[in-house]
Design an enzyme around this catalytic site. Structure first.
Site, short mmCIF file in Angstrom:
data_model
loop_
_atom_site.label_atom_id
_atom_site.label_comp_id
_atom_site.label_asym_id
_atom_site.label_seq_id
_atom_site.Cartn_x
_atom_site.Cartn_y
_atom_site.Cartn_z
CB SER A 32 70.79 9.99 -34.16
OG SER A 32 70.72 10.79 -33.03
CG HIS A 63 66.81 8.71 -30.17
ND1 HIS A 63 67.86 7.93 -29.78
CD2 HIS A 63 67.35 9.80 -30.74
CE1 HIS A 63 68.99 8.55 -30.09
NE2 HIS A 63 68.71 9.68 -30.67
CG HIS A 85 71.71 12.91 -26.61
ND1 HIS A 85 70.51 12.35 -26.96
CD2 HIS A 85 72.63 12.42 -27.47
CE1 HIS A 85 70.68 11.56 -28.01
NE2 HIS A 85 71.96 11.58 -28.34
CE1 TYR A 87 70.12 16.70 -27.72
CE2 TYR A 87 72.37 15.95 -28.01
CZ TYR A 87 71.03 15.85 -28.32
OH TYR A 87 70.59 14.91 -29.20
CD GLU A 88 67.65 13.89 -24.93
OE1 GLU A 88 66.44 13.63 -25.08
OE2 GLU A 88 68.53 13.02 -24.84
CB ALA A 115 74.59 10.06 -36.01
CG MET A 213 76.31 16.74 -30.17
SD MET A 213 74.78 17.61 -30.56
CE MET A 213 75.25 18.50 -32.05
CB SER A 214 75.94 10.57 -27.79
OG SER A 214 76.50 9.92 -28.90
CG ASN A 237 77.35 15.57 -40.45
OD1 ASN A 237 76.75 14.82 -39.66
ND2 ASN A 237 78.22 16.46 -40.05
CG HIS A 248 68.42 15.77 -36.32
ND1 HIS A 248 69.42 15.00 -35.75
CD2 HIS A 248 67.27 15.09 -36.11
CE1 HIS A 248 68.88 13.91 -35.21
NE2 HIS A 248 67.58 13.95 -35.42
#
Ligand code: HPA
Length: 273
Positions: A32, A63, A85, A87-88, A115, A213-214, A237, A248
């Site tokens: 990201s 992306h 990902h 989650y997609e 990220a 998350m990746s 963050n 995000h």
């Protein structure tokens, strides 16, 4: 007729080769906000994901959704501007399909970037962290299911999933750049929620330094395929509970601010390996 994974890989690989792609040494997964590095690839050939057989299409903002082939840091690379990902809604086979395809195209190593939220209290927003190990906290594993032993072993050793010899080189490159490169353990959640403060406290106790998350599925498949891995997180963050709220937009803002250093590090690493 349902195709086997191997047949899908062959079809995707043939398509990509037909676009004029030659020898490749390194795969690059740009996370990201970090995709811009792909724009620095010399003599570039770009291939949109949506034209590649069996490639999923990236849905996340920030992306680009294409492969970029060419030269970076004097190495032949194939960069993914944008990744997939879990989650997609993609299966882990889809999420990790590009790794299988890059392996079939001949890469020996992959640089995986992302990220991430900083869990280690000594990390600051905007710092870079070399991933030395990970915790798979997703509850799933891309290697579940029948094993194709031509692709890798049934039981994959994860003892040195992040190549130790490469880690020494990355450390050395950062030192020469006068860059305060952090190091640590990445813990992978599925998302798409950010974590709760309690989950972050738990993750810290478990030994995690950064959260995202990746990366975990891709690195597992890379290990299965016998690829050497370099991992770099951009600490966009502080993790949940360590700052007021998470969003995000802040993740993208931070990658925007840090991208110069990030791009220089990866290019210098490619030059050094
Ligand atoms: N948690 C999970 N994924 C992330 C974060 C985070 O804090 N920051 C960037 N990606």
């Amino acid at each position: 007729m349902t195709l086997t994974l191997q047949e899908k890989i062959t079809e995707a690989t043939d398509f990509i080769k037909a676009q004029g792609i030659g020898e490749i040494e390194f795969g690059l997964i740009l996370g990201s906000g970090l995709g811009e590095l792909g724009d620095e690839v010399e003599d570039a050939i770009a291939i949109k994901y949506d034209g590649i057989p069996y490639f999923p299409v990236s849905t996340v903002e920030g992306h680009a959704g294409q492969l970029v082939y060419g030269t970076l840091g004097e190495k032949k690379v194939l960069a993914m501007q944008g990744r997939f990902h879990y989650y997609e809604g993609y299966s882990l086979e889809e999420v990790t399909f590009p790794i299988r395809v890059m392996k079939a195209l001949g890469i020996h190593s992959v640089i995986v970037t992302n990220a991430a939220g900083g869990i280690n209290t000594s990390f600051s927003q905007g710092e870079l962290m070399m991933i030395t190990d990970h915790i798979n906290y997703t509850g799933v594993n891309p290697l579940i299911g029948p094993n194709d032993s031509t692709m890798g072993p049934r039981f994959t050793d994860m003892s040195q999933a992040y190549d130790v010899a490469y880690q020494a080189i990355v450390r050395d490159v950062a030192k020469k750049m006068d860059l305060d490169l952090k190091e640590g353990v990445y813990i992978g959640y599925t998302g798409p929620t950010y974590e709760t403060p309690a989950e972050i406290r738990m993750s810290r106790v478990m030994g995690a330094d950064a959260v995202g998350m990746s990366t975990v599925p891709e690195v597992i498949v890379a290990a299965h395929a016998g690829l050497r891995v370099i991992g770099v997180s951009c600490i966009t963050n502080l993790a949940a509970g360590m700052q007021a709220t998470l969003n995000h937009a802040e993740v993208v803002e931070t990658t925007e601010r840090v991208k110069g250093t990030f791009k220089a590090l990866i290019k210098n690493v490619l030059q050094a390996v």
